[in-house]
Each structure stands twice: as structure tokens, then as C-alpha cells.
Design a protein around this motif. Structure first.
Motif, PDB file in Angstrom:
ATOM      1  N   LYS A 130       0.982  -1.119  -0.095  1.00 18.18           N
ATOM      2  CA  LYS A 130      -0.001  -0.114   0.095  1.00 18.18           C
ATOM      3  C   LYS A 130       0.953   1.026  -0.001  1.00 18.18           C
ATOM      4  N   PHE A 131       2.140   1.101   0.002  1.00 15.17           N
ATOM      5  CA  PHE A 131       2.975   2.245   0.329  1.00 15.17           C
ATOM      6  C   PHE A 131       4.031   1.972  -0.218  1.00 15.17           C
ATOM      7  N   PRO A 132       4.320   2.513  -1.532  1.00 15.64           N
ATOM      8  CA  PRO A 132       5.246   2.189  -2.675  1.00 15.64           C
ATOM      9  C   PRO A 132       6.504   2.629  -2.057  1.00 15.64           C
ATOM     10  N   ARG A 133       6.801   3.905  -1.333  1.00 11.78           N
ATOM     11  CA  ARG A 133       7.956   4.353  -0.895  1.00 11.78           C
ATOM     12  C   ARG A 133       8.694   3.731   0.050  1.00 11.78           C
ATOM     13  N   ASP A 134       7.699   2.597   0.900  1.00  7.47           N
ATOM     14  CA  ASP A 134       8.545   2.176   1.966  1.00  7.47           C
ATOM     15  C   ASP A 134       9.852   1.405   1.779  1.00  7.47           C
ATOM     16  N   PRO A 135      10.356   1.064   0.698  1.00  9.61           N
ATOM     17  CA  PRO A 135      11.817   0.094   0.628  1.00  9.61           C
ATOM     18  C   PRO A 135      12.843   1.434   0.713  1.00  9.61           C
ATOM     19  N   THR A 136      12.280   2.524   0.512  1.00 14.48           N
ATOM     20  CA  THR A 136      13.411   3.468   0.529  1.00 14.48           C
ATOM     21  C   THR A 136      13.043   4.754   1.747  1.00 14.48           C
ATOM     22  N   ARG A 137      12.475   4.459   2.402  1.00 13.90           N
ATOM     23  CA  ARG A 137      11.978   5.197   3.535  1.00 13.90           C
ATOM     24  C   ARG A 137      12.846   5.754   4.553  1.00 13.90           C
ATOM     25  N   SER A 138      12.988   7.229   4.336  1.00 12.40           N
ATOM     26  CA  SER A 138      13.930   7.721   5.341  1.00 12.40           C
ATOM     27  C   SER A 138      13.691   7.920   6.679  1.00 12.40           C
ATOM     28  N   PRO A 139      14.515   7.852   7.487  1.00 13.35           N
ATOM     29  CA  PRO A 139      14.053   8.433   9.086  1.00 13.35           C
ATOM     30  C   PRO A 139      14.097   9.683   9.357  1.00 13.35           C
ATOM     31  N   ARG A 140      14.234  10.617   8.411  1.00 18.16           N
ATOM     32  CA  ARG A 140      13.889  12.042   8.758  1.00 18.16           C
ATOM     33  C   ARG A 140      12.601  12.195   9.428  1.00 18.16           C
ATOM     34  N   LEU A 141      12.730  12.983  10.297  1.00 18.26           N
ATOM     35  CA  LEU A 141      11.545  13.250  11.029  1.00 18.26           C
ATOM     36  C   LEU A 141      10.673  14.597  11.030  1.00 18.26           C
ATOM     37  N   LEU A 142       9.662  14.523  10.460  1.00 17.33           N
ATOM     38  CA  LEU A 142       8.642  15.807  10.107  1.00 17.33           C
ATOM     39  C   LEU A 142       7.802  16.274  11.422  1.00 17.33           C
ATOM     40  N   TYR A 143       8.208  17.439  11.473  1.00 19.55           N
ATOM     41  CA  TYR A 143       7.164  18.127  12.840  1.00 19.55           C
ATOM     42  C   TYR A 143       6.280  19.226  12.023  1.00 19.55           C
ATOM     43  N   GLY A 144       5.241  18.329  11.525  1.00 19.88           N
ATOM     44  CA  GLY A 144       4.514  19.375  10.705  1.00 19.88           C
ATOM     45  C   GLY A 144       3.962  20.616  11.337  1.00 19.88           C
ATOM     46  N   ARG A 145       3.652  20.527  12.535  1.00 16.01           N
ATOM     47  CA  ARG A 145       3.093  21.727  13.390  1.00 16.01           C
ATOM     48  C   ARG A 145       4.201  22.254  14.441  1.00 16.01           C
ATOM     49  N   GLY A 146       5.196  21.552  14.100  1.00 17.46           N
ATOM     50  CA  GLY A 146       6.389  22.058  15.099  1.00 17.46           C
ATOM     51  C   GLY A 146       6.275  21.070  16.373  1.00 17.46           C
ATOM     52  N   LEU A 147       7.129  21.543  17.398  1.00 17.71           N
ATOM     53  CA  LEU A 147       7.168  20.809  18.781  1.00 17.71           C
ATOM     54  C   LEU A 147       6.989  21.790  19.681  1.00 17.71           C
ATOM     55  N   GLY A 148       5.810  21.815  20.422  1.00 21.21           N
ATOM     56  CA  GLY A 148       5.496  22.888  21.563  1.00 21.21           C
ATOM     57  C   GLY A 148       6.179  22.657  23.234  1.00 21.21           C
ATOM     58  N   VAL A 149       6.550  23.613  23.771  1.00 21.75           N
ATOM     59  CA  VAL A 149       7.058  23.426  25.210  1.00 21.75           C
ATOM     60  C   VAL A 149       6.203  22.799  25.860  1.00 21.75           C
ATOM     61  N   ASP A 150       4.730  23.211  25.815  1.00 19.02           N
ATOM     62  CA  ASP A 150       3.688  22.512  26.577  1.00 19.02           C
ATOM     63  C   ASP A 150       3.373  20.927  26.366  1.00 19.02           C
ATOM     64  N   GLU A 151       3.363  20.753  25.212  1.00 23.72           N
ATOM     65  CA  GLU A 151       3.080  19.173  24.802  1.00 23.72           C
ATOM     66  C   GLU A 151       4.356  18.405  25.055  1.00 23.72           C
ATOM     67  N   ALA A 152       5.479  18.824  24.709  1.00 20.22           N
ATOM     68  CA  ALA A 152       6.747  18.135  25.170  1.00 20.22           C
ATOM     69  C   ALA A 152       6.894  18.047  26.724  1.00 20.22           C
ATOM     70  N   GLY A 153       6.566  18.877  27.376  1.00 22.93           N
ATOM     71  CA  GLY A 153       6.779  18.700  28.868  1.00 22.93           C
ATOM     72  C   GLY A 153       5.541  17.746  29.458  1.00 22.93           C
ATOM     73  N   GLY A 154       4.362  17.668  28.897  1.00 21.96           N
ATOM     74  CA  GLY A 154       3.382  16.928  29.441  1.00 21.96           C
ATOM     75  C   GLY A 154       3.588  15.366  28.897  1.00 21.96           C
ATOM     76  N   PHE A 155       4.314  15.213  27.693  1.00 26.69           N
ATOM     77  CA  PHE A 155       4.768  14.098  27.237  1.00 26.69           C
ATOM     78  C   PHE A 155       5.812  13.305  28.021  1.00 26.69           C
ATOM     79  N   VAL A 156       6.932  14.140  28.293  1.00 32.49           N
ATOM     80  CA  VAL A 156       7.972  13.435  29.365  1.00 32.49           C
ATOM     81  C   VAL A 156       7.542  13.156  30.705  1.00 32.49           C
ATOM     82  N   ARG A 157       6.563  14.034  31.307  1.00 34.30           N
ATOM     83  CA  ARG A 157       6.019  13.937  32.506  1.00 34.30           C
ATOM     84  C   ARG A 157       5.123  12.507  32.665  1.00 34.30           C
ATOM     85  N   ALA A 158       4.355  12.322  31.593  1.00 40.30           N
ATOM     86  CA  ALA A 158       3.709  11.101  31.303  1.00 40.30           C
ATOM     87  C   ALA A 158       4.495   9.903  31.378  1.00 40.30           C
ATOM     88  N   LEU A 159       5.713   9.866  30.458  1.00 41.48           N
ATOM     89  CA  LEU A 159       6.636   8.747  30.731  1.00 41.48           C
ATOM     90  C   LEU A 159       7.104   8.459  31.934  1.00 41.48           C
TER      91      LEU A 159
END
Length: 250
Positions: free
Chosen positions: A47-76
Motif C-alpha cells: 500500500k506504500f510504494p515508498r517503504d523500500p526507501t523510507r528515510s528516517p527524517r522526522l517531520l514536525y508538521g506543526r512544530g514541537l511545543g513546550v507544553d506538549e513536550a513537557g506533558g509527554f515527558v511527565r507522562a513517561l
């Protein structure tokens, strides 16, 4: 509010993150993207023809916020979520949660952060750690047919099937307050539908509104709308065949 670094691994200079939580979150997500991309390359999907060459580049389409990062780390740190190397995760203490939860996924030929997942986790963690909710009363990402909201809260722990009982709380998470699919747009639709149920709205907003109306069939509920940097609380009560949103402080 500023959201830093849209995409990793393009070879251009990158500024340091504003907070330790952002740096920690980025490090974990980058590692997840690497494992996820490697799995795609080793077991490509038709279903995903680009899988064989998929790059590990990470897209933050909406960026990475201070609030959400802090809450994520806290949950972990408090063991509220369990993270797999490829970015899959579970919420082990929840009354129920979807079995198909992922921090990252495919995007063109690379990997992208799922835009709402971090603030969704943040909201769950705050309910447990700051608002006194028992995990046994919270459903993370309800997965029954037709469910459109992100969190449900039950009055008591389950003594039978998890979906049976009195729902007194619901929540919806959006990645950002403004912009495409933002929290402010959703709130505008909900308030308009509360005033006039015949109001035109997007299918996505209508699905959430209909679920809110259903949940208030027998009782009032508390509704929490969340985004990075925003926590908006409302009381929702039955109003004829519709529902009425009100500020709980009013």
C-alpha cells in the motif's frame, strides 16, 4: 507561540531547543522514527510504494511545543504510557485504550509526528496527576464504533464491560489553538451548534457535536478542550434534543 524546527535531518544548522523536555522528546521521537523507517524498509507494504526507501527524517508538521513536550515527558516519567522502539505506545492503567496508538507514521518518503498525540497524552497525564482522576475511570482514545472524542471519564471503575457505566467527562485534543484543524475553530462550531443545532459545520466537528449530545442524554458532563498551551473547560447540559455549552464558572 513559536514552534521550533519543522523537519530533522536536512543537513542545515539547527538551533537548540528552548526546554530540556523538548530536547528529550525530540531525541526519543528521532529514535522512534529511525526504528519505524527501518521496519518499513525491511517489511515494505504494497500500500506504500515508498517503504523500500523510507528515510528516517522526522517531520514536525506543526512544530514541537513546550507544553506538549513537557506533558509527554511527565507522562513517561510517571509510567502512564509505555513506549515501544518504533513509536507505538499503550496506556496500561487506563480503563481501556485503542490497541493502535502511534507517535509517528508515514509521510511521503519519510516519517512524521502524528500532530495531536503529544497533547492528547499530556491531557491524560494532567487528569491523573493534577485533577485526581483514577486511571481506571478514563478511556484513552475510545475505540467503539462512532466514537469521535479523545477521552472519556466514567464516574466509577468498571465492574463489567469497560463501556458500561456513567460517563461524566469527555475531552478533545487538537495540536494547536489556531491554524488548520485548530481548537478555536472547533470551539466556534460547538458554540454555534449549541445555539442553533441546524448550523452548518464540517463533518469532523459535527461528529464530535453529536457525540457530546449523546453523552448528555441522561446527565450533564464536563468537557475539556485542549491544545498546546490551552485548557478550556465547559459544562454541557441537555437542552431539548440538543445540548448547551456553558462556562463552569458562570
Amino acid at each position: 507561540m513559536s514552534y521550533e524546527r519543522t523537519i530533522r535531518g536536512l543537513g542545515r544548522p539547527e538551533q537548540a531547543w528552548s526546554t530540556r523536555a523538548q530536547a528529550t522528546t525530540d531525541e526519543m521521537l528521532t529514535a522512534c522514527a529511525d526504528v519505524f523507517a527501518a521496519a518499513c524498509r525491511s517489511r515494505p507494504s504494497k500500500k506504500f510504494p515508498r517503504d523500500p526507501t523510507r528515510s528516517p527524517r522526522l517531520l514536525y508538521g506543526r512544530g514541537l511545543g513546550v507544553d506538549e513536550a513537557g506533558g509527554f515527558v511527565r507522562a513517561l516519567e510517571h509510567g502512564l504510557i509505555v513506549l515501544a522502539p518504533d513509536g507505538g505506545f499503550q496506556v496500561p492503567g487506563a480503563r481501556a485504550c485503542s490497541k493502535n496508538l502511534h507517535l509517528v507514521g508515514r509521510n511521503e518518503d519519510h516519517v512524521a509526528l502524528h500532530t495531536e498525540v503529544l497533547v492528547h497524552i499530556t491531557s491524560y497525564a494532567e487528569l491523573v496527576l493534577d485533577h485526581g482522576w483514577e486511571e481506571s475511570c478514563l478511556v484513552f482514545d475510545p475505540f467503539v464504533r462512532g466514537a469521535a472524542l479523545d477521552l472519556w471519564g466514567f464516574a466509577r471503575a468498571a465492574d463489567g464491560p469497560w463501556w458500561e457505566g456513567e460517563i461524566t467527562f469527555a475531552s478533545e485534543a487538537k495540536a494547536r489553538v489556531d491554524g488548520p484543524d485548530g481548537l478555536r475553530s472547533l470551539l466556534a462550531s460547538l458554540l454555534a451548534l449549541s445555539s442553533d443545532p441546524a448550523t452548518s459545520a464540517s463533518n469532523n466537528h459535527l461528529a464530535k457535536w453529536r457525540e457530546i449530545v449523546t453523552l448528555t442524554r441522561d446527565r450533564d458532563i464536563n468537557l475539556l478542550l485542549v491544545a498546546d498551551g490551552a485548557r478550556w473547560w465547559y459544562r454541557v447540559s441537555r437542552h431539548g434534543e440538543s445540548a448547551l455549552l456553558s462556562d463552569p464558572g458562570s
